[in-house]
Design a protein around this motif. Structure first.
Motif, short mmCIF file in Angstrom:
data_model
loop_
_atom_site.label_atom_id
_atom_site.label_comp_id
_atom_site.label_asym_id
_atom_site.label_seq_id
_atom_site.Cartn_x
_atom_site.Cartn_y
_atom_site.Cartn_z
N TYR A 205 19.28 -4.94 0.18
CA TYR A 205 18.81 -3.71 -0.45
C TYR A 205 17.37 -3.47 -0.02
O TYR A 205 16.56 -4.39 0.03
CB TYR A 205 18.92 -3.81 -1.97
N THR A 206 17.07 -2.21 0.29
CA THR A 206 15.75 -1.82 0.75
C THR A 206 15.13 -0.89 -0.28
O THR A 206 15.81 -0.04 -0.84
CB THR A 206 15.86 -1.10 2.11
N PHE A 207 13.83 -1.05 -0.50
CA PHE A 207 13.11 -0.22 -1.45
C PHE A 207 12.03 0.55 -0.72
O PHE A 207 11.28 -0.01 0.07
CB PHE A 207 12.50 -1.09 -2.55
N LEU A 208 11.98 1.87 -0.99
CA LEU A 208 11.03 2.78 -0.34
C LEU A 208 10.18 3.46 -1.40
O LEU A 208 10.64 3.67 -2.53
CB LEU A 208 11.78 3.84 0.47
N TYR A 209 8.97 3.84 -1.01
CA TYR A 209 8.04 4.44 -1.96
C TYR A 209 7.27 5.55 -1.27
O TYR A 209 6.84 5.39 -0.11
CB TYR A 209 7.07 3.38 -2.48
N THR B 159 0.85 -1.18 0.00
CA THR B 159 0.00 0.00 0.00
C THR B 159 0.89 1.23 0.00
O THR B 159 1.78 1.36 0.85
CB THR B 159 -0.93 0.01 1.24
N SER B 160 0.66 2.12 -0.95
CA SER B 160 1.47 3.34 -1.03
C SER B 160 1.18 4.24 0.17
O SER B 160 0.20 4.06 0.88
CB SER B 160 1.19 4.08 -2.34
N SER B 161 2.05 5.20 0.39
CA SER B 161 1.95 6.07 1.55
C SER B 161 2.45 7.46 1.18
O SER B 161 3.24 7.63 0.25
CB SER B 161 2.79 5.50 2.69
N VAL B 162 2.03 8.46 1.95
CA VAL B 162 2.51 9.82 1.73
C VAL B 162 3.82 10.06 2.46
O VAL B 162 4.41 11.13 2.35
CB VAL B 162 1.45 10.87 2.15
N SER B 163 4.30 9.07 3.22
CA SER B 163 5.63 9.15 3.82
C SER B 163 6.53 8.10 3.15
O SER B 163 6.04 7.16 2.54
CB SER B 163 5.57 8.92 5.34
N ASN B 164 7.82 8.28 3.24
CA ASN B 164 8.77 7.39 2.58
C ASN B 164 8.80 6.04 3.31
O ASN B 164 9.51 5.88 4.30
CB ASN B 164 10.16 8.04 2.57
N GLN B 165 8.02 5.07 2.85
CA GLN B 165 7.83 3.78 3.52
C GLN B 165 8.59 2.66 2.83
O GLN B 165 8.58 2.57 1.59
CB GLN B 165 6.35 3.41 3.54
N THR B 166 9.22 1.78 3.63
CA THR B 166 9.86 0.59 3.09
C THR B 166 8.77 -0.41 2.69
O THR B 166 7.88 -0.70 3.47
CB THR B 166 10.79 -0.05 4.14
N PHE B 167 8.85 -0.94 1.47
CA PHE B 167 7.88 -1.94 1.06
C PHE B 167 8.53 -3.27 0.67
O PHE B 167 7.86 -4.27 0.50
CB PHE B 167 7.00 -1.44 -0.10
N LEU B 168 9.86 -3.29 0.54
CA LEU B 168 10.54 -4.52 0.15
C LEU B 168 11.99 -4.47 0.58
O LEU B 168 12.64 -3.44 0.49
CB LEU B 168 10.47 -4.68 -1.38
N THR B 169 12.48 -5.62 1.08
CA THR B 169 13.90 -5.80 1.37
C THR B 169 14.34 -7.03 0.59
O THR B 169 13.67 -8.06 0.61
CB THR B 169 14.13 -6.01 2.88
N TYR C 244 3.08 13.23 -7.65
CA TYR C 244 4.51 12.96 -7.61
C TYR C 244 4.77 11.62 -6.94
O TYR C 244 4.12 11.27 -5.95
CB TYR C 244 5.17 14.09 -6.81
N VAL C 245 5.71 10.86 -7.49
CA VAL C 245 6.10 9.56 -6.92
C VAL C 245 7.61 9.54 -6.77
O VAL C 245 8.33 10.02 -7.64
CB VAL C 245 5.67 8.40 -7.87
N MET C 246 8.10 9.00 -5.66
CA MET C 246 9.53 8.80 -5.48
C MET C 246 9.78 7.35 -5.08
O MET C 246 9.26 6.87 -4.07
CB MET C 246 10.11 9.72 -4.41
N LEU C 247 10.55 6.62 -5.89
CA LEU C 247 10.95 5.24 -5.62
C LEU C 247 12.45 5.26 -5.32
O LEU C 247 13.23 5.79 -6.12
CB LEU C 247 10.65 4.36 -6.83
N THR C 248 12.84 4.71 -4.18
CA THR C 248 14.24 4.75 -3.75
C THR C 248 14.75 3.35 -3.51
O THR C 248 14.06 2.53 -2.91
CB THR C 248 14.39 5.56 -2.44
N MET C 249 15.98 3.08 -3.95
CA MET C 249 16.70 1.84 -3.64
C MET C 249 17.83 2.21 -2.71
O MET C 249 18.62 3.11 -3.00
CB MET C 249 17.25 1.21 -4.91
N ALA D 92 -2.91 3.78 -2.26
CA ALA D 92 -3.58 2.73 -3.01
C ALA D 92 -2.78 1.45 -2.93
O ALA D 92 -1.59 1.46 -2.60
CB ALA D 92 -3.76 3.15 -4.47
N GLN D 93 -3.42 0.34 -3.22
CA GLN D 93 -2.75 -0.96 -3.29
C GLN D 93 -2.00 -1.02 -4.62
O GLN D 93 -2.59 -0.87 -5.68
CB GLN D 93 -3.78 -2.09 -3.20
N LEU D 94 -0.66 -1.22 -4.56
CA LEU D 94 0.17 -1.23 -5.76
C LEU D 94 0.87 -2.57 -5.90
O LEU D 94 1.01 -3.32 -4.94
CB LEU D 94 1.23 -0.12 -5.69
#
Length: 125
Positions: free
Chosen positions: A100-104, A34-44, A65-70, A112-114
């Motif tokens: 490696y951690t991924f944030l969204y 689930t996406s978030s308005v804060s920089n949340q970890t969704f996968l390691t 705006y979307v920001m995806l971080t590795m 929303a559910q992504l």
């Protein structure tokens, strides 16, 4: 002498192709978050060998705006930005055993559910 020369030639050829992706060792992983308005970890993800990976997020709803971080430890090593519609993607070389951690993060939209799609390609050994 000819045998030694051929052996050196083959070793040099093999050494020059270690950075070539090996598609028979591809790992494909998919999941949801689930996406978030804060920089949340969704996968390691821990790399099973040296190689590179490609991670894409299926952002199906419109946001400003979307920001995806590795990230590796505290270092951001890849980022993708996207405004409006689109699927952000990060691609990076990875090292065996490193985590490696991924944030969204989204702005200007509703969480929303992504879905995400991760492809790992090992290098030739």
């Amino acid at each position: 002498m000819l045998k030694a020369l051929l052996q050196q030639l083959l070793l040099a050829f093999r050494g020059s192709h270690k950075s070539v992706p090996f598609y028979r060792s591809t790992i494909y992983q998919t999941g949801q978050f689930t996406s978030s308005v804060s920089n949340q970890t969704f996968l390691t993800y821990t790399a099973p060998s040296d190689g590179y990976l490609v991670l894409q997020v299926a952002q199906d709803t419109s946001v400003e705006y979307v920001m995806l971080t590795m990230r590796r430890e505290t270092l951001d090593i890849a980022q993708a930005y996207n405004g409006g519609w689109g699927w952000p993607v990060v691609t990076s070389p990875v090292k065996k055993g490193e985590e490696y951690t991924f944030l969204y993060k989204i702005t200007g939209g509703n969480p929303a559910q992504l879905r995400y799609h991760l492809n790992f390609f090992s290098y030739l050994n």
